[in-house]
Each structure stands twice: as C-alpha cells, then as structure tokens.
Write an enzyme that holds these catalytic residues in place. Structure first.
Site, PDB file in Angstrom:
ATOM      1  CB  THR A 165      51.502  72.179  54.217  1.00 44.46           C
ATOM      2  OG1 THR A 165      50.212  72.567  53.727  1.00 44.46           O
ATOM      3  CG2 THR A 165      52.259  71.495  53.102  1.00 44.46           C
ATOM      4  CB  ALA A 167      57.167  78.082  55.844  1.00 45.78           C
ATOM      5  CB  SER A 168      56.263  72.602  54.043  1.00 39.61           C
ATOM      6  OG  SER A 168      55.507  72.571  55.220  1.00 39.61           O
ATOM      7  CB  CYS A 169      55.268  75.522  49.366  1.00 37.69           C
ATOM      8  SG  CYS A 169      56.994  75.143  49.222  1.00 37.69           S
ATOM      9  CB  ILE A 170      49.953  75.339  50.780  1.00 43.52           C
ATOM     10  CG1 ILE A 170      50.219  76.784  50.363  1.00 43.52           C
ATOM     11  CG2 ILE A 170      49.799  75.243  52.266  1.00 43.52           C
ATOM     12  CD1 ILE A 170      49.101  77.720  50.661  1.00 43.52           C
TER      13      ILE A 170
END
Ligand SMILES: Cc1cc2nc3c(=O)[nH]c(=O)nc-3n(C[C@H](O)[C@H](O)[C@H](O)COP(=O)(O)OP(=O)(O)OC[C@H]3O[C@@H](n4cnc5c(N)ncnc54)[C@H](O)[C@@H]3O)c2cc1C
Lengths: 102, 416
Positions: B198, A99-102
């Site tokens: 994202t 999951a890419s961080c926001i």
C-alpha cells in the site's frame, strides 16, 4: 502539475487526479473519461455523482461500500468502469484516488 | 467496587490485563477478562507452520498462563454488549456490569463473503493460513505436493498483518528451491491493490523482490467467486486465474458479537478515535488491537504500542482527566523474504516505510527496507519476545510507542 483538460488548464497530481475539485465540471469529467476510452452514460453519471457526494461527506470509499450503496452492484460497476473501477471513476469524478488501507 | 471488563484474551486483551492490574487494584477495582478459548495462538507463527519451520507446539500456549492471578479470567462466549446499560451478556446467560469496557475481540476470516471459497475444494486445493487449522492443513498438503500452479491471493483489504501473504509467497519460493522443485512450481501473487503493497517506497522494494524470485503479480483483482470445478478464481471484470493450490486470505471481519451489539461498521470493526483509542460513541468504552476501525496496521506490534498509550488513557479516564491524543499509528513489522533473510518496516499514520537503520539511528543493527540475515533473526526472535515480553506488557527497551523519525531516510516532501 498543470494539464489542459476540455480546453481548460487544470491542476492534477502525477497520476492524473484533480487536486482541486472546484476546477471540475461535467465537461472535464467527460474529457477524462474519453482518455480512458469511456463515453459516459446516465448510469456512469449515477456512480460519479454518488462518489462525489460520499467524498463531500468524507466517507472512505471502497468497492465493498459502493457495492452495498444501492446505486450499483459490483458487477455493474465493473461493466461501467472496467479493470480498476474505483480508480477510474474517482479520476473522472475529480476526487482523490481512494487511499488503500494498510 | 468498580468493574473493568476486557473482552478477548488474545494479544491485545492479555497485554491490557497485564498493564492494568498494577494500577487498578482491589478493593477499589475488579478486573475481568473474557474469552471463549483455552488456547492462545501465536498467529505470526501461522506463516511458518505450512513450511514446517515451526511446529504446533511452538505456537500454542494456554490463555491462562498469561493472565495475572489478580485478574478474573472467565471462559465463555460473549453474546453481546448492551452499551446503554453498561452490561455484557454471555451466551450462557450470565451478565456482567462494567464501569469501563475494553474491546479486544480481534478480527477473523469470513470465507462466506466470497461465493465458492469454502466449497468442494476447501482444504483440498483451496486453503487459508490465517487460522491454525488452515495452516496445518496446508502444511500437510505441501509436504508431498509435486508441483503446479500456486496462487497466493488477498480477497480484500484491510487484513491482519497486510504483508503476511507476500511473505507467504517469498517463503514458498525458497521452500520449493530447497526441495529442488522450484522449476515445477509457478507462483502467482494476486492482490486487489494496484501493486505489491500500500505504501510507495515499500512497494518499490517488494516489487523488485517479486521479480527477482520469479513471482508473477496480478494486481487490481477484485474477486467475485472461486470456481471449484475449473479451479479458477474469477474477478468482477471476468478475469480468471487458474490454480492447483489456492492460498487465499479471505475477507477479514470483526467478531459477530460487535454486529449483535449494533456497534460496528460494515466489517464489524468498532468506530474508534485513532489518537485516544476511545469509542467514538461511548466514552467508557475503549478499543484496541484488530477490533477497531483505526487506519493502522492490524498487527501485534501495533497492539503493543497501543497498549502503552491506552493504559495511560484509562488511568486518565477513571480520574476524570482529559485523555491524551497520543497514538500515532506506529507499526513495526518484519517481512520474511525467504532464504533466511527479512526486511523490516517501521511506519505510522503519516510516515510511510523508508530505508534506514533501527532502533539506533545510523547504527542499526536492523536495516529498514533492506534484506538482511539480522532482520530474519529479528523475526524469529519475535516469537520469544511475544511470549516473554509483549504479552506481559513489558516495555521493549529502545523502541518507543511513538515512532521516531531519526535514522530514517525521508525525502524532503513526505508522501501521504
Ligand atoms: C498469518 C498471520 C501472521 C501475522 N504476523 C504478524 C507479525 O509478523 N507481526 C505482528 O505484529 N502481527 C502479526 N499478525 C497479527 C497479529 O497476530 C494480530 O494483529 C494480533 O493477534 C491482534 O490481537 P488482538 O488481541 O486484537 O486479536 P486476537 O489476538 O485475535 O484476540 C482476539 C480474542 O478475542 C476472542 N473472542 C473474539 N470474539 C469472542 C466472543 N464472541 N466471545 C469470546 N471470545 C471472543 C478470541 O477467542 C481471541 O482470543 C499476524 C496475523 C496472522 C493471521
């Protein structure tokens, strides 16, 4: 959805990541690697095993972390899994896309 | 008398000082706040400074004017925290004891993480806009630049205000259009992510805008170095992108004091419970704003929502009551899209940004994930709100600390 990988029906998400790690084995890993035009060497397997282990311990994966793991440096990671290494390597390893961080 | 010490008098620390002095009063409590700076910068203004939309005066005030007089403001650099002894050491040798500690030391750019970034070309053709000095140097460069390749680049995530580099690209597009030189500038947006943002729905909307504005996107780019001679950025796979001006967002990290205290992760962020904002290791230490490792956006709006919840939790803590697990990761960000328009996104840990209206369901007046002039007015009004409402810890009417999902158009199955 279901997809036949290495002769077995496997459940994957729309991006092709396994949704159940129990369905994974080395043959499945090799088949996904082949789809990505990779044939796996012992160094690839070092990275895959490391990622699976981190996943088991619920560590959030990032390129930076892998680079500092002592398993591979980032340069080698890119030469093993070109373009988007973490995404390709996690797919082969049968674990979720980081999951890419926001 | 008991001591509550706040480290950092930026956005988050200042809000906490303003919230807490109403509740923790002398003679039982003494509240101190420590910062090494005299100046309080409105960091969202760093986006506008390079384009001469704001002047330095618009975005700088003193730290002091926002700290209530009941709170002691100590001007010093903090050396480290000694959590086992409940002590904070300052670099001038002084020491403070605390009963409760709040860490609000923020995040900052770390150019040293990328070879060549702060090299020969630094502030000549390689710029950042995440610092006041960087934004000012870039303004001076853009004022008489005659065109060429402009590369807007993110080094790695997480960064403060993750939409700011996109906004920079959009504002650059309209800046050069207004100067009648858009045809002389090639804008490329380079990101380590697989797409513009994202979250899926927002990525769709933003990719569309990039196309419309003729901004090229290079994704999955993990930078290895900046080549100052050839003026290129090069990634680990060998991909090279040439630039005449590089506007980069360097790696963001927590302050070194966190590292010196042995309390951070590999980016000096403090491991923090994402629902209570309590340190995962020390019960009498709380963390808010950019300094924590929680998976929320590093934004002033997030610090604002956190501050309301953290105030309750600190009061619970000092009374020996259980903490409430209330923080939901609520973030609310305007995205400038150029030409006096903006988008608005409102999201939390579990709900991605979607279309809809805000803050009143079905009415607005702000539109979620759609460009509008009203949203742009909202972004500009944010500066006034920041100085006059947010820092003072005043509750914003109609906008709750927890996200509301009414007025938002979710599909049946929520992603993520
Ligand atoms: C270009 C840009 C655009 C942005 N746009 C937006 C936006 O549109 N909307 C939004 O909500 N947010 C935006 N943000 C993010 C927002 O500014 C930050 O999230 C917010 O300021 C975080 O507050 P903080 O208190 O955690 O950190 P800061 O406000 O950075 O404060 C940290 C303080 O700690 C002090 N400090 C640190 N270490 C030490 C030490 N060792 N000794 C003494 N003092 C120390 C510093 O001097 C500083 O004053 C933007 C940020 C940038 C850079």
């Amino acid at each position: 959805m279901e997809k036949v990988i290495a002769g077995k029906p496997i459940t994957v998400n729309e991006e092709g990541y396994l949704t159940d790690f129990n369905q994974w084995d080395e043959k499945v890993g090799e088949a996904i690697a082949a789809e990505n035009h990779l044939s796996l060497t012992p160094r690839h397997w070092d990275v895959i095993k490391y990622l699976q282990n981190e996943q088991k311990n619920q560590v959030a994966l990032s390129i930076r972390r892998v680079g500092k793991s002592g398993v591979v440096d980032i340069k080698e990671l890119y030469s093993l899994f070109p373009n988007a290494p973490l995404k390709t390597a996690t797919k082969i390893a049968g674990i979720p896309k980081p999951a890419s961080c926001i | 008398m008991k001591n509550l010490v706040i480290l950092g008098a930026g956005t988050a620390g200042t809000m906490m000082a303003n919230h807490l002095h109403h509740h923790l009063k002398t003679p039982e409590w003494n509240i101190s706040i420590i910062d090494e700076r005299d100046k309080h910068y409105y960091q969202p203004g760093f986006l506008f400074l390079p384009f001469d939309i704001y002047t330095p005066d618009d975005i700088i005030k003193t730290v002091e004017e926002f700290i209530p007089k009941e709170v002691s403001l100590i001007k010093s650099k903090i050396d480290k925290i000694v959590p086992e002894e409940n002590k904070v050491q300052l670099t001038d040798g002084k020491q403070l004891d605390y009963d409760v500690l709040i860490i609000a030391t923020g995040a900052k750019i770390a150019t040293e993480e990328t070879p060549g970034m702060e090299g020969e070309e630094w502030q000549k053709s390689v710029f950042d806009f995440y610092t006041f000095d960087g934004a000012l140097a870039l303004r001076n460069k853009l004022r008489d630049w005659t065109g060429g390749k402009l590369v807007v680049h993110i080094t790695e995530m997480p960064i403060k205000c993750p939409v700011a580099p996109l906004e920079f690209a959009f504002l650059a597009d309209s800046f050069f259009k207004n100067k009648n030189m858009r045809d002389k500038v090639e804008i490329t947006y380079v990101t380590p992510l697989s797409g513009a943002f994202t979250k899926p729905k927002a990525t769709e909307a933003l990719t569309h805008l990039l196309d419309e504005k003729n901004i090229r996107i290079e994704s999955d780019f993990a930078i290895e170095q900046v080549d100052n001679e050839k003026k290129e950025i090069i990634d680990y796979g060998g991909r090279a992108i040439p630039f005449d001006i590089l506007v980069t967002v360097p790696t963001n990290k927590g302050d070194e004091l966190i590292e010196r205290s042995g309390m951070g992760d590999d980016l000096n962020y403090v491991p923090t419970n994402k629902a209570t904002l309590q340190s995962k290791v020390y019960p009498n230490i709380f963390v808010l704003g950019d300094a924590s490792d929680i998976p929320a956006s590093k934004a002033g709006s997030v610090a604002h929502f956190e501050a309301e919840i953290l105030t309750d939790n600190i009061l619970h803590f000092v009374k020996g009551e259980p903490l409430t697990e209330a923080f939901d990761g609520h973030a609310n960000c305007f995205i400038e899209t150029g030409n006096d328009k903006a988008l608005l996104i409102d999201f939390n840990y579990t709900h991605e940004p979607v279309e809809g209206s805000f803050p009143f369901p079905g009415i607005g007046p702000l539109r979620l994930l759609k460009e509008s002039r009203m949203n742009h007015m909202g972004k500009l009004a944010f500066r006034w709100i920041y100085w006059n409402v947010l820092l003072k810890g005043t509750h914003i009417p109609f906008v709750s600390a927890n996200m509301s999902d009414s007025g938002k158009h979710y599909e049946k199955a929520l992603n993520e």
